[in-house]
Design a protein around this motif. Structure first.
Motif, mmCIF file in Angstrom:
data_model
loop_
_atom_site.group_PDB
_atom_site.id
_atom_site.type_symbol
_atom_site.label_atom_id
_atom_site.label_comp_id
_atom_site.label_asym_id
_atom_site.label_seq_id
_atom_site.Cartn_x
_atom_site.Cartn_y
_atom_site.Cartn_z
ATOM 1 N N GLY A 18 -2.797 2.186 8.481
ATOM 2 C CA GLY A 18 -4.001 1.321 8.393
ATOM 3 C C GLY A 18 -4.255 0.482 9.792
ATOM 4 O O GLY A 18 -5.279 0.459 10.348
ATOM 5 N N ARG A 59 -2.615 8.925 4.086
ATOM 6 C CA ARG A 59 -1.510 8.914 3.345
ATOM 7 C C ARG A 59 -1.800 9.650 1.925
ATOM 8 O O ARG A 59 -0.802 10.287 1.672
ATOM 9 C CB ARG A 59 -1.446 7.458 3.013
ATOM 10 N N SER A 60 -2.968 10.040 1.562
ATOM 11 C CA SER A 60 -3.162 10.627 0.541
ATOM 12 C C SER A 60 -3.615 12.072 0.543
ATOM 13 O O SER A 60 -4.145 12.629 -0.376
ATOM 14 C CB SER A 60 -4.127 9.856 -0.415
ATOM 15 N N ASP A 89 -5.732 3.190 -6.561
ATOM 16 C CA ASP A 89 -4.846 3.284 -5.373
ATOM 17 C C ASP A 89 -3.993 4.366 -5.718
ATOM 18 O O ASP A 89 -2.766 3.981 -6.109
ATOM 19 C CB ASP A 89 -4.302 2.068 -5.171
ATOM 20 N N SER A 139 -3.645 -3.361 4.749
ATOM 21 C CA SER A 139 -3.261 -2.091 3.839
ATOM 22 C C SER A 139 -1.890 -1.689 4.172
ATOM 23 O O SER A 139 -1.235 -1.124 3.110
ATOM 24 C CB SER A 139 -4.556 -1.167 4.293
ATOM 25 N N PHE A 170 -5.811 5.069 4.306
ATOM 26 C CA PHE A 170 -5.636 5.740 2.890
ATOM 27 C C PHE A 170 -5.937 7.091 2.894
ATOM 28 O O PHE A 170 -4.855 7.813 2.226
ATOM 29 C CB PHE A 170 -6.452 4.844 1.862
ATOM 30 N N LYS A 190 0.235 -1.468 1.014
ATOM 31 C CA LYS A 190 -0.033 -0.250 0.134
ATOM 32 C C LYS A 190 -0.959 0.033 -0.895
ATOM 33 O O LYS A 190 -0.881 0.770 -1.647
ATOM 34 C CB LYS A 190 1.426 0.329 -0.061
ATOM 35 N N THR A 191 -2.107 -1.124 -0.708
ATOM 36 C CA THR A 191 -3.195 -0.937 -1.647
ATOM 37 C C THR A 191 -4.316 -0.957 -0.853
ATOM 38 O O THR A 191 -4.680 -1.403 0.250
ATOM 39 C CB THR A 191 -3.178 -2.092 -2.503
ATOM 40 N N THR A 192 -5.605 -0.403 -1.533
ATOM 41 C CA THR A 192 -6.931 -0.282 -0.737
ATOM 42 C C THR A 192 -8.066 -1.025 -1.446
ATOM 43 O O THR A 192 -9.043 -1.531 -1.047
ATOM 44 C CB THR A 192 -6.930 1.113 -0.152
#
Length: 474
Positions: free
Chosen positions: A405, A127-128, A198, A71, A124, A75-77
């Motif tokens: 992650g 980060r979000s 994402d 991850s 994730f 940078k994707t989940t």
């Protein structure tokens, strides 16, 4: 309109994450009541129950950091979740087939690999979300898992009535939980495909919007410029929000940087505040799983609870824990995470002392003993949401966002180790409650003292993050 669309995507994504955690709770609640009898039918020795339960935690413990590493680098989940769910599907289908005790053991091992994606999901979420809203969102996600634990036994009411053949396979009350969860995880794949995005990190999203605004307002500015000018332009708008993530904001222009370029595991995880939070994670789950192991033999010995009594007790416990998570969600908006952690530890210590005094050698008749038991369980469950939510939120703030992650994978591995050791500790001491509860209280006192001594460091290191990000940008 685009901002509203992004908010809708974010809400749908969080809803999907809640469904993932709800299904994980349902799987535990649907399979646990039948696995022991299932193993007996397959002529498995008694120790296979412990192996089967530990296998799930073991594979999650080993794969969590790997999914987290994936991850952080990609940078994707979404792709990670879709991939990990394949192991949940395969593991539950193997549980449904169940030709031998070894296949049943392997089924829990395979399904546990899918659980390792939780580290990528928590990365994730870090980060979000904004730091001030993170604890509330984590509390809601954890409440979803508890809701799954609460709903799971209700499905067993009709699963136990299954008695038919599906091709060469027998569907009965022991195999039906496997095919049921397999179908639910398949349906979840379609939910993830359609409702999960994402979404970019908050810092990156803000940087992209800011860049577009600047280009519209200052079309005469050259497309190429120095890094110093770009950094200055970003900081001029809102230094409080943008400065901690300067390097992330430049990534759309200069390309993704390796998040592990200057990463050091010893520097990251051996800091005082990180050690305290990881210790809290271990002790919380160790005590929780030890109590779960102990409570059924205890109710059978002292109160003659049968299947119905235990089911009712677990349902009431689930309701209390869910309400507790939502209370912590509200409280986290009012006070800091370290305050929530301290309150939770005080409640847990009080509960453990109560159990030592009134439950290890109960006296006073059935009514008083049952009342003392109810109070003890109530206090134990009351403290759980406080400690569980605060330590996850704190951990995300005292570790680097770039490698979140992987860091969350390490945290979940520490928790996985606790869920393996907790039942082993309690399982051999059901007749020696003073020893079992005494160790649990000693661990709680230790982490409480550690929290008090490190209280000032259990906060988001804003100044340190700014300096680090500035160095990265340069």
């Amino acid at each position: 309109m685009r901002t509203m669309d992004n908010n809708q995507k974010k809400n749908l994504t969080f809803l999907t994450i809640g469904l993932i955690f709800m299904l994980s709770g349902m799987e535990y609640a649907v399979i646990l009541p039948t696995i022991w009898r299932y193993l007996q039918i397959l002529e498995a020795p008694p120790y296979f129950l412990g192996l089967g339960l530990s296998a799930f935690s073991l594979s999650g413990l080993l794969t969590g950091p790997l999914f987290g590493l994936w991850s952080d680098r990609s940078k994707t989940t979404k792709s990670i979740i879709l991939f990990s769910n394949l192991f949940e599907i395969a593991g539950n289908f193997m549980y449904f087939i169940g030709y031998s005790k070894w296949l049943l053991l392997c089924s829990r091992l395979v399904a546990g690999i899918g659980a390792g994606a939780g580290s990528a999901i928590f990365g994730f979420l870090t980060r979000s979300t904004l730091p001030e809203e993170r604890a509330g969102i984590i509390a809601a996600i954890m409440a979803c898992r508890q809701a799954g634990l609460l709903v799971g036994p209700a499905f067993n009411l009709f699963l136990r009535l299954c008695d038919f053949k599906l091709g060469p396979f027998v569907v009965n009350k022991y195999t039906s939980p496997g095919i049921f969860m397999c179908l639910l995880w398949v349906l979840l794949q379609f939910v993830v495909l359609t409702m999960y995005w994402d979404i970019p990190p908050i810092s990156s999203e803000g940087g992209a919007i800011l860049m577009e605004t600047k280009q519209q307002e200052e079309e005469e500015v050259p497309l190429m410029g120095s890094d110093e000018e770009l950094v200055h332009t970003y900081r001029a708008v809102n230094s409080d929000q943008l400065e901690p993530s300067t390097s992330s904001e430049i990534q759309p222009v200069h390309g993704a940087l390796n998040p592990f370029k200057n990463f050091s595991a010893s520097t990251e995880f051996l800091r005082e505040e990180v050690v305290v939070v990881l210790t809290a994670q271990f002790i919380t789950l160790f005590n929780q799983t030890a109590l779960e192991t102990m409570v059924t033999p205890l109710t059978q010995r002292y109160f003659s609870f049968g299947e119905l009594g235990n089911s009712l007790m677990y349902s009431l416990c689930g309701v209390e824990v869910i309400l507790g998570f939502f209370f912590v969600r509200w409280l986290s908006k009012k006070v800091a995470d370290r305050v929530v952690l301290a309150v939770g530890l005080v409640i847990c210590c009080t509960a453990c002392i109560w159990c030592l005094i009134f439950l290890c050698n109960p006296r006073g008749g059935y009514g008083w003993e049952l009342s003392a038991f109810i109070i003890g369980v109530f206090l134990q469950l009351l403290g759980l949401p406080f400690v569980a939510v605060s330590q996850v939120s704190l951990f995300s703030k005292v570790t680097s966002e770039k490698t979140q992650g992987f860091s969350q994978g390490v945290r979940r591995s520490v928790g996985g180790l606790a869920t393996i050791l907790g039942p082993l500790w309690a399982g051999g001491l059901t007749n020696h409650l003073y020893v079992m509860m005494g160790m649990m209280l000693a661990l709680l006192v230790m982490i409480t003292v550690m929290t008090v001594l490190s209280y000032e460091r259990l906060a988001e290191p804003r100044v340190v993050q700014c300096a680090h990000s500035s160095d990265s940008a340069g």
